[in-house]
Design an enzyme around this catalytic site. Structure first.
Site, PDB file in Angstrom:
ATOM      1  N   TYR A  16       0.791  -1.343   0.071  1.00  0.00           N
ATOM      2  CA  TYR A  16       0.116  -0.031  -0.179  1.00  0.00           C
ATOM      3  C   TYR A  16       0.697   1.301  -0.020  1.00  0.00           C
ATOM      4  O   TYR A  16       1.955   1.031   0.099  1.00  0.00           O
ATOM      5  CB  TYR A  16      -1.168  -0.196   1.036  1.00  0.00           C
ATOM      6  CG  TYR A  16      -0.780  -0.203   2.550  1.00  0.00           C
ATOM      7  CD1 TYR A  16       0.286   0.356   3.065  1.00  0.00           C
ATOM      8  CD2 TYR A  16      -1.799  -0.296   3.296  1.00  0.00           C
ATOM      9  CE1 TYR A  16       0.726   0.041   4.502  1.00  0.00           C
ATOM     10  CE2 TYR A  16      -1.656  -0.579   4.808  1.00  0.00           C
ATOM     11  CZ  TYR A  16      -0.298  -0.146   5.242  1.00  0.00           C
ATOM     12  OH  TYR A  16      -0.372  -0.254   6.711  1.00  0.00           O
ATOM     13  N   GLU A  17       0.247   2.453  -0.284  1.00  0.00           N
ATOM     14  CA  GLU A  17       0.779   3.516  -0.425  1.00  0.00           C
ATOM     15  C   GLU A  17       1.826   3.693  -1.559  1.00  0.00           C
ATOM     16  O   GLU A  17       2.774   4.157  -1.533  1.00  0.00           O
ATOM     17  CB  GLU A  17       1.601   4.154   0.814  1.00  0.00           C
ATOM     18  CG  GLU A  17       0.726   4.541   1.935  1.00  0.00           C
ATOM     19  CD  GLU A  17      -0.325   5.530   1.575  1.00  0.00           C
ATOM     20  OE1 GLU A  17      -1.493   5.414   1.989  1.00  0.00           O
ATOM     21  OE2 GLU A  17       0.044   6.484   0.918  1.00  0.00           O
TER      22      GLU A  17
END
Lengths: 596, 596
Positions: free
Chosen positions: B439-440
């Site tokens: 994620y990110e």
């Protein structure tokens, strides 16, 4: 939802083109085993894996095994899968016909094993342990024991287990406390607690034949006082059918990270009736014959899960549209390009692919040598093959599972956020694959086995079974320009392996901690060179096929592209591995234990 | 059951000895921030993490979040944890006092962040996203928006979210379909579906302030037509208290591999009232300010989980007795030696330790530069600091999470079979850590950010903020024999990094696929050199301390031993990374997509 396709085309390449498997027919008992027969068996096996084992995989993870009052219920679908497995005779693929086996080569069983473990790793622990118990009994059992247990185990109608670990001892089996008291009738009473027993209790078979390490009362301390016993869950009636319940009971099952459909049991033995298998106090040796083939099978688990992860990641990378190729839109008619246009996505996919195809061929080569070790008429050829297998067993166990785990994670990474979601299936492959680095001897133990046992054995006799053919191959092809891109990197990395081997020989003799400090890096260096040797040979085969105008041109071109990727993007790690391992034990031993 | 101890001694070393944190007091607003105050705050924070957050971690994983009719219930213990978190003012640690924050340095918040994520990663997503939303509003909000939302978000009384992803787009936000229709009152009606929304719905706060990327009707296609909106779960009454329910509803939550206590939501927006945040069509830029600090925080997650994994693995290795030291029994009075006698076990522990301590210091250095970028009176110094942070953000995000994940797995490996069992806790750390690589911005995207954006930016201006100090350090210490074992390997690996940078500059200009093919290996090479730079400086500090007769001699000797391990056993990978990346894109692009 993930999918699985048996990699039959690649098996065909490995067996027919690379290993020239038709030479197997020169071995006694394999006269009828043609390459076409092998292909047909693998096709049938692949179908079972795709249609029966794989559909039970994700539901089995979701449900897991359940325990109640000493019994274990396997997940929905496992009983049907096992019925199909037994009905097809898959459990006895390479066992002797005299015990109801199909008498087919071990290399074939190894290939089928890969497929079944791709499709449903947790399930395969049940037939796998039955086969392991059968192998141990076939090697160490009395004629009567063989007659009693082999047919049922070979068929898969009964289950089997390996009972080694106790709460206070795993690697160090010399600490075993389970005791065996001799009885007047020649049997023993077994009492003790074993943990982490895969398939220790379940509802798939009418009986379970436990092989249990225990210490006969009064035996010497340490591993030299340990014996191996057959302890059936149900004692057999005079006619050989399961009768009275024996004094063994599953106390609980573990909650695990993965392989949730495989029951990992605490087994309590209380005055259970056991029968000595093999010689008194020689239990460790007998158990090791079982463990060696188990270690090879566990190694292949790393490949098996990397293969199914690759298949799904490649599929996703071709379907998922996101962003544009770095050089500009590849498919301007769509809102975005498939992510396989990106070099970094291809790097991930090719890493998995180069590992899978190289590992498959390497495992098959070892599988073929297992057949040679068992069947070759010349005792010297048998010993040579056996030496090679012994040498490569820890390499395959540790490298396949370590790098296979990396590959499964890489496959999950290709999915982005979706890879973290249960429904996509990739995260189950990661959780399932993780155990293969741990069980059957954690990978650090494999490295010690390689460096501490296999290297010095017979004054380097085992090592020569690998070094000599590699050396010959390099000499023979050093001047072939068509192979230069493969042979040159192989030669360079082989020189590093020779240097590392000499370093360990010299330093390790003076200080065993030097060998211990080098072990894990050495094993990986060894494995990369073994893979490079395999890839260089496969490139040679692909070149020949293309030169001879093979129909399936794209297949052989892809082999060459993947071989090049291996040489240029995976093999270079050998340089840093050599630096690391020759840095010596000092940087590991300096810190006082209390300061950790 | 695992344990957790806040690494306060090491924070003290990093902040006081290595970063000379007392220089912070020269920055306006930090006049009172003494090293002792910082130590006291970290001690208090550590206590909260040990006593409140950590006990809720394993139960939170076992129970997970539950969804029913649009509501999400967090696991038992989360509400109490959140109450304590808010009461202690931990959410507003580095926010301005005008919004109720404590006005403390960001470097301090970063250190506290590590501890809280070690203790309970899943829980920290709730306050973390509230802080992220507050940061975005503080930078892009109108004075009224700041007054309305900041105090509640800073306190942690309201939650926040980032709504980017939609089913058909994650990385490629230009494809966003969620639409915003302007209303007569200046607000917008937001309609669309967002997925993978962390903390999108839960029971911890009285309101949730969603920040939503959407396309204003008629806006240009692609990322240039995307705007950012504030969409509160409950619309505010005239007095600012949550009133009428807005048109946003959680449709379901995901079943995930880990961070099961963190609700990952499908969010359905149907004619929800939203307020433009920042300028029209400039939503991507506004969201990126939020994402950059989120990326640093996610990087630290890799460190955080490696730290707790290390603590438990080191403890286990000192307690677990199995086998004997290779040189003969170390503790003959016991039946076996603790496994920490083995070089290979130490290799595993030191790998984790060298990563943790180096990464902690590197993250703190970047945290200090965040403070300089925000508070330094000289605009040039602010820009320099900001450049360094921008350059190192993708490096930290990707390397810390990739290598952190490896370390967590290494910690699990130290436990043998027990590591695979849920109750030991190690497997939860593995499952939780895995998300941080994804994620990110998946780590491959971070590598492209480094190579494609950060390297060329300002004609290499960002790069100089790192290359120049490294160069100066090497020059200054080249002739110090006490530092030779650290500076020499640093210089060697730095030369490799310079070579790789030049290669990418030259090749990438001609063909962007060359840069893309090199990106991931380049990022890792960059990270290893950054770690080496940090470790060499820490060795310098430890040398000085020992020369000056420091009380805590063993601590500084251990630093030196760990620095040596890093240089000799982790840094050598730079050699193979350079070979790999300069092999070029050819080996990645040769294969036709259809042949994968």
């Amino acid at each position: 939802m993930p999918t699985y396709r048996a990699p039959l085309r690649d098996f065909d390449f490995v067996l027919r083109d690379f290993l020239k498997i038709d030479t197997l027919r020169h071995l006694p008992g394999f006269e009828e085993v043609t390459p076409d027969l092998i292909a047909a068996v693998l096709e049938g096996g692949g179908k079972l894996c795709e249609d029966v084992l794989f559909p039970a995989n994700a539901p089995g993870d979701a449900k897991g095994c359940t325990y109640a009052n000493g019994t274990v219920t396997t997940p929905t679908g496992y009983k049907d899968a096992h019925r199909a497995f037994v009905a097809g005779g898959w459990n006895g693929l390479s066992f002797a016909p005299e015990y109801g086996g199909q008498g087919l080569p071990r290399v074939l069983a190894e290939c089928f094993g890969e497929m079944s473990m791709s499709a449903n790793l947790a399930y395969t622990t049940y037939p796998g342990l039955a086969a392991g118990a059968a192998e141990a009994i076939s090697k160490h059992g009395s004629p009567e024991q063989k007659a009693t247990y082999m047919p049922k185990l070979v068929a898969g109608e009964w289950g089997g287990t390996m009972n080694l670990t106790e709460p206070h001892c795993g690697t160090d089996l010399g600490l075993i406390r389970t005791k065996a008291e001799p009885q007047a009738d020649g049997s023993y009473r077994i009492t003790g607690t074993k943990i982490f027993i895969s398939a220790g209790e379940h509802d798939l078979t009418a009986n379970i034949i436990h092989l249990v390490l225990a210490r006969i009362v009064g035996a010497p301390a340490g591993t030299r006082g340990i014996s191996l016993f057959i302890v059936p869950k149900f004692l057999l009636d005079a006619d050989g059918t399961p009768g009275r319940r024996n004094g063994v009971r599953c106390g609980s099952i573990e909650h695990k990270m993965g392989i949730k459909g495989s029951a990992t049991c605490v087994m309590n033995y209380e005055d259970a009736t056991g029968y000595l298998l093999g010689e008194k106090h020689k239990g460790m040796r007998a158990m090791f014959t079982m463990m060696n083939s188990a270690r090879l099978a566990v190694g292949v688990q790393g490949l098996a899960l990397s293969e199914i992860a690759y298949q799904n990641a490649a599929h996703y990378a071709k379907e998922r549209r996101q962003g544009r190729a770095l050089k500009g839109a590849a498919e301007p008619d769509h809102a975005a390009d498939p992510i396989i246009v990106h070099p970094d996505v291809r790097r991930m996919l090719l890493t998995m692919r180069a590992f899978n195809e190289g590992a498959r061929a390497l495992a098959a080569w070892v599988g073929l040598n297992l057949d040679l070790a068992h069947k070759h008429p010349d005792p010297r050829a048998r010993r040579d093959a056996d030496d090679l297998v012994a040498l490569l067993t820890p390499v395959i166990k540790a490298y396949f599972t370590d790098f296979g785990y990396e590959c499964v994670n890489t496959g999950q990474q290709c999915f982005g956020g979706s890879g973290y979601i249960v429904e996509t299936g990739m995260e189950q492959f990661v959780r399932d694959a993780r155990i293969s680095q741990i069980y059957e001897g954690a990978n650090g133990i494999q490295a010690l086995d390689l460096v501490g046992r296999k290297l010095p054995q017979g004054m380097g006799r085992l090592l020569r079974q690998f070094f000599h053919p590699v050396d010959r191959f390099i000499q023979a092809n050093a001047n072939d320009p068509a192979l230069a891109d493969y042979v040159r990197p192989l030669a360079k990395s082989f020189a590093r392996l020779q240097q590392a081997t000499a370093w360990i020989g010299e330093q390790g003799l003076r200080d065993p901690n030097q060998a211990g400090a080098a072990a894990s890096d050495y094993l990986k260096l060894f494995a990369l060179v073994a893979m490079a040797y395999i890839w260089a040979q496969m490139a040679e085969v692909a070149n020949e096929k293309l030169a001879n105008g093979a129909d399936d041109k794209r297949f052989y071109q892809a082999k060459l592209a993947t071989a090049r990727f291996f040489m240029e993007r995976l093999l270079p790690e050998t340089s840093s591995l050599l630096s690391k391992l020759t840095s010596g034990a000092g940087n590991l031993m300096a810190l006082d234990a209390a300061d950790f």
